[in-house]
Each structure stands twice: as C-alpha cells, then as structure tokens.
Enzyme design. Structure first.
Site, PDB file in Angstrom:
ATOM      1  N   SER A 151      -9.409  18.090  25.789  1.00  0.00           N
ATOM      2  CA  SER A 151      -8.914  18.755  24.572  1.00  0.00           C
ATOM      3  C   SER A 151      -7.990  19.879  25.021  1.00  0.00           C
ATOM      4  O   SER A 151      -8.188  20.456  26.098  1.00  0.00           O
ATOM      5  CB  SER A 151     -10.085  19.361  23.794  1.00  0.00           C
ATOM      6  OG  SER A 151      -9.600  20.280  22.829  1.00  0.00           O
ATOM      7  N   ARG A 177     -16.060   5.144  16.289  1.00  0.00           N
ATOM      8  CA  ARG A 177     -15.350   5.839  15.204  1.00  0.00           C
ATOM      9  C   ARG A 177     -14.309   6.812  15.775  1.00  0.00           C
ATOM     10  O   ARG A 177     -14.247   7.031  16.983  1.00  0.00           O
ATOM     11  CB  ARG A 177     -16.338   6.572  14.305  1.00  0.00           C
ATOM     12  CG  ARG A 177     -17.004   7.759  14.969  1.00  0.00           C
ATOM     13  CD  ARG A 177     -17.728   8.602  13.916  1.00  0.00           C
ATOM     14  NE  ARG A 177     -17.856   9.959  14.356  1.00  0.00           N
ATOM     15  CZ  ARG A 177     -18.980  10.672  14.257  1.00  0.00           C
ATOM     16  NH1 ARG A 177     -20.046  10.138  13.737  1.00  0.00           N
ATOM     17  NH2 ARG A 177     -18.999  11.913  14.677  1.00  0.00           N
ATOM     18  N   ASN A 221     -14.606   9.020  26.130  1.00  0.00           N
ATOM     19  CA  ASN A 221     -14.142   9.668  24.892  1.00  0.00           C
ATOM     20  C   ASN A 221     -15.264  10.372  24.133  1.00  0.00           C
ATOM     21  O   ASN A 221     -15.002  11.282  23.348  1.00  0.00           O
ATOM     22  CB  ASN A 221     -13.477   8.591  24.011  1.00  0.00           C
ATOM     23  CG  ASN A 221     -13.395   8.996  22.564  1.00  0.00           C
ATOM     24  OD1 ASN A 221     -12.504   9.741  22.162  1.00  0.00           O
ATOM     25  ND2 ASN A 221     -14.357   8.540  21.760  1.00  0.00           N
ATOM     26  N   ILE A 248      -6.321  16.679  15.774  1.00  0.00           N
ATOM     27  CA  ILE A 248      -6.212  15.291  15.302  1.00  0.00           C
ATOM     28  C   ILE A 248      -7.124  15.120  14.091  1.00  0.00           C
ATOM     29  O   ILE A 248      -8.263  15.586  14.109  1.00  0.00           O
ATOM     30  CB  ILE A 248      -6.662  14.302  16.417  1.00  0.00           C
ATOM     31  CG1 ILE A 248      -5.931  14.576  17.747  1.00  0.00           C
ATOM     32  CG2 ILE A 248      -6.453  12.852  15.963  1.00  0.00           C
ATOM     33  CD1 ILE A 248      -4.436  14.433  17.738  1.00  0.00           C
ATOM     34  N   GLY A 272     -18.097   6.195  22.726  1.00  0.00           N
ATOM     35  CA  GLY A 272     -17.789   6.698  21.387  1.00  0.00           C
ATOM     36  C   GLY A 272     -16.698   5.873  20.733  1.00  0.00           C
ATOM     37  O   GLY A 272     -15.913   6.395  19.949  1.00  0.00           O
ATOM     38  N   TYR A 308     -17.760  24.144  24.508  1.00  0.00           N
ATOM     39  CA  TYR A 308     -16.850  22.996  24.379  1.00  0.00           C
ATOM     40  C   TYR A 308     -15.658  23.159  25.343  1.00  0.00           C
ATOM     41  O   TYR A 308     -15.287  22.217  26.056  1.00  0.00           O
ATOM     42  CB  TYR A 308     -16.373  22.918  22.933  1.00  0.00           C
ATOM     43  CG  TYR A 308     -15.484  21.758  22.594  1.00  0.00           C
ATOM     44  CD1 TYR A 308     -15.996  20.473  22.445  1.00  0.00           C
ATOM     45  CD2 TYR A 308     -14.113  21.934  22.387  1.00  0.00           C
ATOM     46  CE1 TYR A 308     -15.176  19.399  22.106  1.00  0.00           C
ATOM     47  CE2 TYR A 308     -13.286  20.874  22.052  1.00  0.00           C
ATOM     48  CZ  TYR A 308     -13.821  19.613  21.906  1.00  0.00           C
ATOM     49  OH  TYR A 308     -12.997  18.556  21.579  1.00  0.00           O
ATOM     50  N   ALA A 309     -15.081  24.366  25.381  1.00  0.00           N
ATOM     51  CA  ALA A 309     -13.932  24.618  26.269  1.00  0.00           C
ATOM     52  C   ALA A 309     -14.329  24.427  27.729  1.00  0.00           C
ATOM     53  O   ALA A 309     -13.573  23.848  28.516  1.00  0.00           O
ATOM     54  CB  ALA A 309     -13.392  26.028  26.045  1.00  0.00           C
ATOM     55  N   LYS A 331     -14.613  20.733  28.441  1.00  0.00           N
ATOM     56  CA  LYS A 331     -13.320  20.044  28.461  1.00  0.00           C
ATOM     57  C   LYS A 331     -12.454  20.485  29.649  1.00  0.00           C
ATOM     58  O   LYS A 331     -11.680  19.683  30.189  1.00  0.00           O
ATOM     59  CB  LYS A 331     -12.584  20.276  27.137  1.00  0.00           C
ATOM     60  CG  LYS A 331     -13.291  19.651  25.928  1.00  0.00           C
ATOM     61  CD  LYS A 331     -13.409  18.142  26.076  1.00  0.00           C
ATOM     62  CE  LYS A 331     -13.918  17.461  24.815  1.00  0.00           C
ATOM     63  NZ  LYS A 331     -14.042  16.003  24.990  1.00  0.00           N
ATOM     64  N   VAL A 390     -24.671   8.866  26.008  1.00  0.00           N
ATOM     65  CA  VAL A 390     -24.025   9.242  27.279  1.00  0.00           C
ATOM     66  C   VAL A 390     -24.796  10.366  27.972  1.00  0.00           C
ATOM     67  O   VAL A 390     -24.605  10.629  29.156  1.00  0.00           O
ATOM     68  CB  VAL A 390     -22.540   9.670  27.130  1.00  0.00           C
ATOM     69  CG1 VAL A 390     -21.667   8.524  26.681  1.00  0.00           C
ATOM     70  CG2 VAL A 390     -22.373  10.881  26.246  1.00  0.00           C
TER      71      VAL A 390
HETATM   72  P1  NAD Z   1     -15.899  11.996  16.353  1.00  0.00           P
HETATM   73  O1  NAD Z   1     -17.013  12.942  16.116  1.00  0.00           O
HETATM   74  O2  NAD Z   1     -15.322  11.245  15.207  1.00  0.00           O
HETATM   75  O3  NAD Z   1     -16.299  10.952  17.466  1.00  0.00           O
HETATM   76  C1  NAD Z   1     -17.093  11.293  18.559  1.00  0.00           C
HETATM   77  C2  NAD Z   1     -17.575  10.000  19.180  1.00  0.00           C
HETATM   78  O4  NAD Z   1     -18.452  10.317  20.253  1.00  0.00           O
HETATM   79  C3  NAD Z   1     -18.361   9.154  18.190  1.00  0.00           C
HETATM   80  O5  NAD Z   1     -17.955   7.828  18.357  1.00  0.00           O
HETATM   81  C4  NAD Z   1     -19.790   9.310  18.642  1.00  0.00           C
HETATM   82  O6  NAD Z   1     -20.540   8.143  18.405  1.00  0.00           O
HETATM   83  C5  NAD Z   1     -19.629   9.557  20.125  1.00  0.00           C
HETATM   84  N1  NAD Z   1     -20.741  10.288  20.702  1.00  0.00           N
HETATM   85  C6  NAD Z   1     -21.084  11.583  20.447  1.00  0.00           C
HETATM   86  N2  NAD Z   1     -22.179  11.910  21.158  1.00  0.00           N
HETATM   87  C7  NAD Z   1     -22.527  10.813  21.878  1.00  0.00           C
HETATM   88  C8  NAD Z   1     -23.573  10.536  22.794  1.00  0.00           C
HETATM   89  N3  NAD Z   1     -24.478  11.448  23.109  1.00  0.00           N
HETATM   90  N4  NAD Z   1     -23.629   9.299  23.335  1.00  0.00           N
HETATM   91  C9  NAD Z   1     -22.722   8.365  23.002  1.00  0.00           C
HETATM   92  N5  NAD Z   1     -21.705   8.567  22.159  1.00  0.00           N
HETATM   93  C10 NAD Z   1     -21.619   9.777  21.586  1.00  0.00           C
HETATM   94  O7  NAD Z   1     -14.799  12.836  17.083  1.00  0.00           O
HETATM   95  P2  NAD Z   1     -13.293  12.503  17.537  1.00  0.00           P
HETATM   96  O8  NAD Z   1     -12.455  13.522  16.906  1.00  0.00           O
HETATM   97  O9  NAD Z   1     -12.947  11.071  17.393  1.00  0.00           O
HETATM   98  O10 NAD Z   1     -13.402  12.906  19.093  1.00  0.00           O
HETATM   99  C11 NAD Z   1     -13.300  11.985  20.155  1.00  0.00           C
HETATM  100  C12 NAD Z   1     -13.038  12.765  21.426  1.00  0.00           C
HETATM  101  O11 NAD Z   1     -11.804  13.463  21.303  1.00  0.00           O
HETATM  102  C13 NAD Z   1     -14.091  13.837  21.719  1.00  0.00           C
HETATM  103  O12 NAD Z   1     -14.335  13.891  23.102  1.00  0.00           O
HETATM  104  C14 NAD Z   1     -13.425  15.109  21.253  1.00  0.00           C
HETATM  105  O13 NAD Z   1     -13.925  16.234  21.933  1.00  0.00           O
HETATM  106  C15 NAD Z   1     -11.984  14.821  21.604  1.00  0.00           C
HETATM  107  N6  NAD Z   1     -11.019  15.632  20.852  1.00  0.00           N
HETATM  108  C16 NAD Z   1     -10.906  15.524  19.492  1.00  0.00           C
HETATM  109  C17 NAD Z   1      -9.962  16.313  18.841  1.00  0.00           C
HETATM  110  C18 NAD Z   1      -9.755  16.232  17.363  1.00  0.00           C
HETATM  111  O14 NAD Z   1      -8.911  16.994  16.860  1.00  0.00           O
HETATM  112  N7  NAD Z   1     -10.425  15.380  16.624  1.00  0.00           N
HETATM  113  C19 NAD Z   1      -9.172  17.193  19.556  1.00  0.00           C
HETATM  114  C20 NAD Z   1      -9.330  17.283  20.927  1.00  0.00           C
HETATM  115  C21 NAD Z   1     -10.251  16.484  21.555  1.00  0.00           C
END
Ligand code: NAD
Length: 250
Positions: free
Chosen positions: A145, A19, A93, A191, A16, A158-159, A162, A67
């Site tokens: 998370s 982005r 990620n 975030i 991931g 999700y919980a 994680k 993934v």
């Molecule tokens: P986002 O949706 O912007 O990015 C998610 C990324 O995962 C993307 O790059 C997407 O291409 C990739 N992805 C999703 N499904 C996929 C798959 N099946 N195969 C390959 N790639 C896949 O979200 P984000 O906020 O950047 O989150 C990134 C990580 O951080 C995640 O694991 C999310 O759970 C975790 N997270 C985010 C936050 C937040 O506040 N944004 C908080 C806690 C945890």
C-alpha cells in the site's frame, strides 16, 4: 491493434482472491488464460469465486483457509500441488486493517495486522519460492500500500506491515533472481473497495483532494499491473515497488 498478454498454461494463486482487488486480479489472470486458485477464509465465497473463474474457460480452484495459520497454508499448498502440480504466479493480496492511534492500539490489533498482512505473505512465499526455484521460473507479486511508503496516522500497524512487505520483497527478489524468478510490489493508493468504504466520507474526501488525477482508483487499475507483472513482458523487472495511486506519491 492492442498488446495482448497470454498466460495460458500458467498456474496462479491469489490470496484473498474472493473479493475486492484480489478478485479482480484473479479474474484478469484467468481472462489472460491462466488457471487460478483463490485462497480465503470463507468456504462459500472462495467456491463461488472459483466457479466464476471456471466460467472463463480456465481452471478455477477454491482453497479455504486463513493466511494467519501455518497449518491452513500448508494444507492448501498440498492441495494446490496435487491439483495444479506447479505454481508460476503467486499474488499475496490478503490484508486487513485494525486502525487506531498508537496510544490506544491494543496489542492484539498490532499482532493481527502483522500476522495477516506480512507473515501471511511469508507463509505463502516460502512454499512458493521453494517450488519456483525447482521450476527455475515464477513470479511473486505482493500487494502492499502507499501507506507502507508514506505512512498514515492511525495506521501504524498497517503501515508497518505494508512497509515490511516491501523490505521482504526486495530481499527475496535478490535471493531468487539467479533462477530467473521475479518478486515485485504493487502499492495501491485509494482504490474503491469494501476496505475503503469503511473509511467514511470525510476521510475519503480528504484523500480525493490529494490525488492529482482527481479520482479514486478501481480494482481493475491494480489488476492490470498485476497481469503485466505476471507476464513475460516484465521479465527484466524485479525488486520494484510500483504505486498505483493517481499520482498521490511521487
Ligand atoms: P478487501 O477487504 O475487500 O479484501 C481483503 C481480502 O483479503 C479478502 O478477499 C479477504 O477474504 C482476504 N483476507 C483477509 N484476511 C484474511 C485471512 N486471514 N486469510 C485469508 N484471506 C484473508 O480489501 P481490498 O481493498 O480488496 O484489499 C486487498 C489488498 O489490497 C489488501 O492487502 C489491502 O491492504 C491492499 N490495499 C487496498 C487498498 C484500497 O484502497 N482498497 C489500498 C492499498 C492497499
């Protein structure tokens, strides 16, 4: 004079990494000198991300796949080994949400989240750990998370994924420690990314009111910790969960 982290000669993979948080982690690892591969489903978007990494003077490698697919991960792994020949830093990620209260949750939403968020990390870690054990070095960083630590209504799937990642990481950390390999978890709080924009203003304001530092986190806040955990400065840290959440959990 600041402390500088030099990762030149290191090879990293960020799932991931096209982005959001993953993208910033990939960019900061590249800024520290590492060659970085990004793996995600959209061919166009991983190609663009890899190009942007190469512009930082390191090698950026685009790997397309899901993934959630054993075959995709294995195929990408083979390409990674052909191109990089080693892997020093794995960042699991990639993650998704399919929110809903338990009584209304569809089994497919449960399975999709577990398969991407937890089993996805298993797929990449198994291949990476085998290679790192051979190399007798390496580090795995799993992006969990705070929801996996404190829970959140409407996010049982999700919980669970994680929290599962935390148990997975603590167990793997002990399995590979004798060869100097470390495994740690970053648990971000709130975030600013596309994932949190999808939450809506009401939920965002509610979260904000609970954050002692009084602001949302940035992808850079998470990426800076990832770079530290990827560096020799954290060689004696393993099996840990570090929250990047403005003080929300404590
Ligand atoms: P986002 O949706 O912007 O990015 C998610 C990324 O995962 C993307 O790059 C997407 O291409 C990739 N992805 C999703 N499904 C996929 C798959 N099946 N195969 C390959 N790639 C896949 O979200 P984000 O906020 O950047 O989150 C990134 C990580 O951080 C995640 O694991 C999310 O759970 C975790 N997270 C985010 C936050 C937040 O506040 N944004 C908080 C806690 C945890």
């Amino acid at each position: 004079m600041g402390v500088s982290i030099d990762l030149s000669g290191k090879r990293a993979l960020v799932t991931g990494g096209n982005r959001g948080i993953g993208r910033t982690i990939a960019e900061r690892l590249a800024e520290a000198g590492a060659d970085v591969a990004v793996f995600a489903r959209s061919e166009e978007s991983v190609a663009e991300a890899a190009r942007a990494l190469s512009e930082r003077g390191v090698r950026g490698l685009a790997l397309t796949g899901d993934v959630g697919s054993d075959a995709d991960v294995e195929r990408a792994w083979d390409t990674l080994m052909e191109e990089f020949g080693q892997l020093d830093i794995l960042v699991n990620n990639a993650g998704i949400t399919r929110d809903g209260l338990l009584l209304r949750m569809k089994p497919e939403d449960w399975h999709a989240v577990l398969d991407v968020n937890l089993t996805g990390a298993f797929r990449w870690s198994r291949l990476a750990a085998r290679q790192m054990l051979r190399q007798k070095s390496g580090t795995i960083i799993n992006i969990s998370s705070i929801v996996g630590v404190i829970g959140n209504p409407g996010q049982t799937n999700y919980a669970a994924s994680k929290a599962g990642l935390i148990g997975f990481s603590k167990s793997l950390a002990v399995e590979v420690a004798a060869r100097g390999i470390t495994v740690n978890v970053i648990a971000p709080g709130f975030i600013e990314t596309e994932m949190t924009h999808a939450l809506g203003e009401g939920a965002q304001a509610e979260f904000l009111s609970r954050i002692p530092l009084g602001k949302l986190g940035t992808t850079g806040d998470v990426a800076d910790l990832a770079v530290f955990l990827a560096s020799p400065m954290s060689d004696y840290i393993t099996g840990q969960v570090i929250c990047v959440d403005g003080g929300l959990t404590r």
